[in-house]
Design a protein around this motif. Structure first.
Motif, PDB file in Angstrom:
ATOM      1  N   GLY A  60       2.639   0.991  -4.737  1.00 52.04           N
ATOM      2  CA  GLY A  60       3.249   0.964  -3.409  1.00 52.04           C
ATOM      3  C   GLY A  60       3.866   2.302  -3.043  1.00 52.04           C
ATOM      4  N   THR A  61       4.301   3.027  -4.044  1.00 46.02           N
ATOM      5  CA  THR A  61       4.851   4.366  -3.803  1.00 46.02           C
ATOM      6  C   THR A  61       3.755   5.293  -3.281  1.00 46.02           C
ATOM      7  OG1 THR A  61       6.491   4.051  -5.539  1.00 46.02           O
ATOM      8  CG2 THR A  61       6.000   6.324  -4.927  1.00 46.02           C
ATOM      9  N   ASP A  62       2.597   5.266  -3.925  1.00 46.92           N
ATOM     10  CA  ASP A  62       1.484   6.102  -3.451  1.00 46.92           C
ATOM     11  C   ASP A  62       0.998   5.650  -2.077  1.00 46.92           C
ATOM     12  OD1 ASP A  62       1.598   7.682  -5.655  1.00 46.92           O
ATOM     13  OD2 ASP A  62      -0.374   7.141  -6.458  1.00 46.92           O
ATOM     14  N   GLU A 156       4.482   1.328   8.307  1.00 47.85           N
ATOM     15  CA  GLU A 156       5.175   0.073   7.979  1.00 47.85           C
ATOM     16  C   GLU A 156       5.191  -0.061   6.465  1.00 47.85           C
ATOM     17  OE1 GLU A 156       2.601  -2.342  11.112  1.00 47.85           O
ATOM     18  OE2 GLU A 156       4.111  -3.617  10.182  1.00 47.85           O
ATOM     19  N   ASP A 157       6.356   0.038   5.865  1.00 50.05           N
ATOM     20  CA  ASP A 157       6.476  -0.209   4.425  1.00 50.05           C
ATOM     21  C   ASP A 157       6.548  -1.729   4.251  1.00 50.05           C
ATOM     22  OD1 ASP A 157       7.246  -0.623   1.824  1.00 50.05           O
ATOM     23  OD2 ASP A 157       8.651   1.054   1.752  1.00 50.05           O
ATOM     24  N   GLY A 158       5.383  -2.281   3.908  1.00 49.88           N
ATOM     25  CA  GLY A 158       5.281  -3.735   3.772  1.00 49.88           C
ATOM     26  C   GLY A 158       5.273  -4.174   2.314  1.00 49.88           C
ATOM     27  N   LEU A 184       1.396  -1.619   1.150  1.00 50.84           N
ATOM     28  CA  LEU A 184       1.728  -2.780   0.313  1.00 50.84           C
ATOM     29  C   LEU A 184       1.954  -2.329  -1.113  1.00 50.84           C
ATOM     30  CD1 LEU A 184      -0.998  -5.266   1.588  1.00 50.84           C
ATOM     31  CD2 LEU A 184       1.451  -5.452   1.998  1.00 50.84           C
ATOM     32  N   SER A 185       2.844  -3.023  -1.787  1.00 51.55           N
ATOM     33  CA  SER A 185       3.018  -2.853  -3.230  1.00 51.55           C
ATOM     34  C   SER A 185       2.638  -4.175  -3.885  1.00 51.55           C
ATOM     35  CB  SER A 185       4.479  -2.543  -3.553  1.00 51.55           C
ATOM     36  OG  SER A 185       4.729  -2.795  -4.933  1.00 51.55           O
ATOM     37  N   PHE A 186       1.911  -4.057  -4.990  1.00 51.48           N
ATOM     38  CA  PHE A 186       1.622  -5.252  -5.793  1.00 51.48           C
ATOM     39  C   PHE A 186       2.344  -5.166  -7.129  1.00 51.48           C
ATOM     40  CE2 PHE A 186      -2.340  -4.546  -3.234  1.00 51.48           C
ATOM     41  CZ  PHE A 186      -2.170  -5.604  -2.353  1.00 51.48           C
ATOM     42  N   THR A 189       6.570  -8.108  -9.555  1.00 49.62           N
ATOM     43  CA  THR A 189       7.570  -9.047  -9.027  1.00 49.62           C
ATOM     44  C   THR A 189       7.377  -9.362  -7.540  1.00 49.62           C
ATOM     45  OG1 THR A 189       9.049  -7.236  -8.462  1.00 49.62           O
ATOM     46  CG2 THR A 189       9.312  -8.211 -10.657  1.00 49.62           C
ATOM     47  N   LYS A 190       6.401  -8.728  -6.904  1.00 49.89           N
ATOM     48  CA  LYS A 190       6.223  -8.952  -5.473  1.00 49.89           C
ATOM     49  C   LYS A 190       5.596 -10.334  -5.221  1.00 49.89           C
ATOM     50  CE  LYS A 190       7.670  -4.937  -3.863  1.00 49.89           C
ATOM     51  NZ  LYS A 190       8.606  -4.452  -4.876  1.00 49.89           N
ATOM     52  N   ASN A 191       5.581 -10.769  -3.954  1.00 47.12           N
ATOM     53  CA  ASN A 191       5.029 -12.102  -3.656  1.00 47.12           C
ATOM     54  C   ASN A 191       3.583 -12.206  -4.126  1.00 47.12           C
ATOM     55  OD1 ASN A 191       7.479 -12.139  -2.277  1.00 47.12           O
ATOM     56  ND2 ASN A 191       6.699 -13.528  -0.703  1.00 47.12           N
TER      57      ASN A 191
HETATM   58  C1  LIG Z   1      10.437  -1.462   0.110  1.00 43.92           C
HETATM   59  C2  LIG Z   1       9.635  -0.900  -1.020  1.00 43.92           C
HETATM   60  N1  LIG Z   1       8.933   0.227  -0.834  1.00 43.92           N
HETATM   61  C3  LIG Z   1       8.187   0.762  -1.807  1.00 43.92           C
HETATM   62  C4  LIG Z   1       8.093   0.176  -3.040  1.00 43.92           C
HETATM   63  C5  LIG Z   1       7.329   0.869  -4.106  1.00 43.92           C
HETATM   64  O1  LIG Z   1       6.295   0.138  -4.640  1.00 43.92           O
HETATM   65  P1  LIG Z   1       5.784   0.396  -6.132  1.00 43.92           P
HETATM   66  O2  LIG Z   1       6.836  -0.056  -7.070  1.00 43.92           O
HETATM   67  O3  LIG Z   1       4.537  -0.433  -6.191  1.00 43.92           O
HETATM   68  O4  LIG Z   1       5.474   1.849  -6.258  1.00 43.92           O
HETATM   69  C6  LIG Z   1       8.795  -1.028  -3.288  1.00 43.92           C
HETATM   70  C7  LIG Z   1       8.735  -1.786  -4.542  1.00 43.92           C
HETATM   71  O5  LIG Z   1       8.814  -1.496  -5.636  1.00 43.92           O
HETATM   72  C8  LIG Z   1       9.591  -1.561  -2.248  1.00 43.92           C
HETATM   73  O6  LIG Z   1      10.307  -2.677  -2.444  1.00 43.92           O
END
Ligand SMILES: Cc1ncc(COP(=O)(O)O)c(C=O)c1O
Length: 371
Positions: A60-62, A156-158, A184-186, A189-191
């Motif tokens: 989700g960060t990338d 949109e940070d979803g 999206l982040s998978f 712990t996400k949904n």
């Molecule tokens: C709002 C939000 N943005 C970004 C991220 C980053 O996602 P990831 O941990 O998959 O890199 C997360 C979750 O970890 C998040 O809750």
């Protein structure tokens, strides 16, 4: 009774056979990189998000970093966002070469305030990042209209809002549908969680989709030809297989979370020291977190701990107050609504497999603390 904040093992036990079979297909084929599972996941998540394109990536960060890189930010360029979010939202802005500009949130939903966002626009503003916090969409109709007036893209940070939607002019709009890019982040712990790191971007824009697809593959549209410098942010085929096996369960999991949320809210509503989460009436909230606001939070935490009840504080130190952003010169008092939230929020177990007697134990523990 011990009630964890989240019980991934409980979920694993319900889907183990399906997920392991999907993984075994990848393993038997030894096709770990950019296999057909990745393309299938991209199209299925794009469909769920009412988006034309899905582009999978490593996290989700990338998923935030790549569209920010596609903006070709120069030093001093600003990206307006919320400080009441996970660190990645603003970290990605910094890592893409921009400067995060933090604005305050709506006190009811914890989401970015459209009015504060517009007031923060300067000639250096290059984009807006909206976070659909805890699983409830921000006011996309207002933000979209305002961004269009200023010619700004909206990300949109979803990460917390897969499958969440908002009724706008009588039509349901999905997380990621209306922005320039939805991410999206998978995270497990996400949904919808992978069994490791994974992320995905959705967009309606053909050219942007192509560019994002390239940026995650070292900037090359074909092997050994690099139009620009990207990075390795491929999604593993194994993770795509896990996610494809889990995806059909997402609607039922989200419904179970909503049911749990309704039971909590019925129990806590009207209590003088417990404020249940506010659901904007236009929203279909998927309750990635069930987050109450309370008085005497430190004491409540100690009490819940003593009773074996799981909880978490998301987020105890908002991003404008993080040491790494000290040079941006925010301080206590800069974002009063955000600071009031960070000082009072507490998230309770809301996962779909939470059993009724476990939830009753959580409710009883919280209520008995204030008795
Ligand atoms: C709002 C939000 N943005 C970004 C991220 C980053 O996602 P990831 O941990 O998959 O890199 C997360 C979750 O970890 C998040 O809750």
């Amino acid at each position: 009774m011990n009630v964890p904040l989240l019980d991934l093992v409980a979920q694993y036990q319900t889907i183990k056979d399906e997920v392991l079979a999907a993984m075994m297909a990848v393993i038997e084929r030894q096709g770990f990189i950019m296999g057909p599972e990745v393309a299938r996941l991209e199209s299925e998540v794009a469909r769920l998000s009412h988006a034309k394109h899905g582009i999978a990536c490593a996290s989700g960060t990338d998923a935030l970093l790549l569209p920010l890189k596609a903006l070709d930010l120069r030093p001093g360029d600003e990206v307006i966002t919320t400080a009441f979010t996970f660190f990645a939202t603003a970290g990605a802005v910094h890592n893409a070469g921009g400067t995060p500009v933090f604005v305050d949130t709506d006190p009811a939903t914890f989401n970015i305030s459209p009015r504060a966002t517009e007031a923060a626009i300067t000639p250096r503003t290059r984009a807006i990042i909206v976070v659909h916090l805890f699983g409830q969409l921000a006011a996309m109709e207002e933000i979209g209209a305002m961004a269009a007036r200023h010619g700004l893209p909206v990300i949109e940070d979803g990460a917390q809002s897969i499958g969440a939607r908002r009724k706008i002019d009588g039509t349901w709009r999905m997380s990621g549908e209306l922005g320039t890019v939805g991410t999206l982040s998978f995270f497990p712990t996400k949904n919808l969680g992978a069994w490791g790191d994974a992320g995905l971007m959705v967009t309606q824009d053909d050219a942007l989709a192509q560019r994002l697809g390239r940026l995650r593959l070292h900037g090359g549209s074909r092997q050994y030809l690099h139009e620009e410098v990207g990075t390795n942010s491929r999604l593993d085929s194994l993770q795509a297989a896990v996610l494809l096996a889990k995806l059909p369960h997402l609607p039922a999991w989200n419904e179970a979370r909503k049911g749990n949320a309704a039971r909590y809210t019925a129990a806590f509503g009207g209590h003088p020291e417990i404020c249940p989460p506010h659901v904007d009436q236009a929203n279909d909230h998927i309750f990635h977190q069930y987050t109450i606001q309370v008085s005497r939070r430190d004491e409540l935490q100690a009490y819940l701990k003593s009773k074996g009840i799981g909880y978490a504080v998301y987020y105890p130190l908002a991003l404008h107050l993080q040491p790494c952003f000290a040079h941006l010169n925010y301080g206590r008092g800069s974002l009063p609504v955000t600071e009031a939230a960070m000082d009072s929020v507490l998230s309770l177990p809301i996962y779909p497999e939470l059993r009724r007697e476990q939830q009753d134990a959580v409710i009883e523990a919280v209520q008995s603390f204030y008795r």
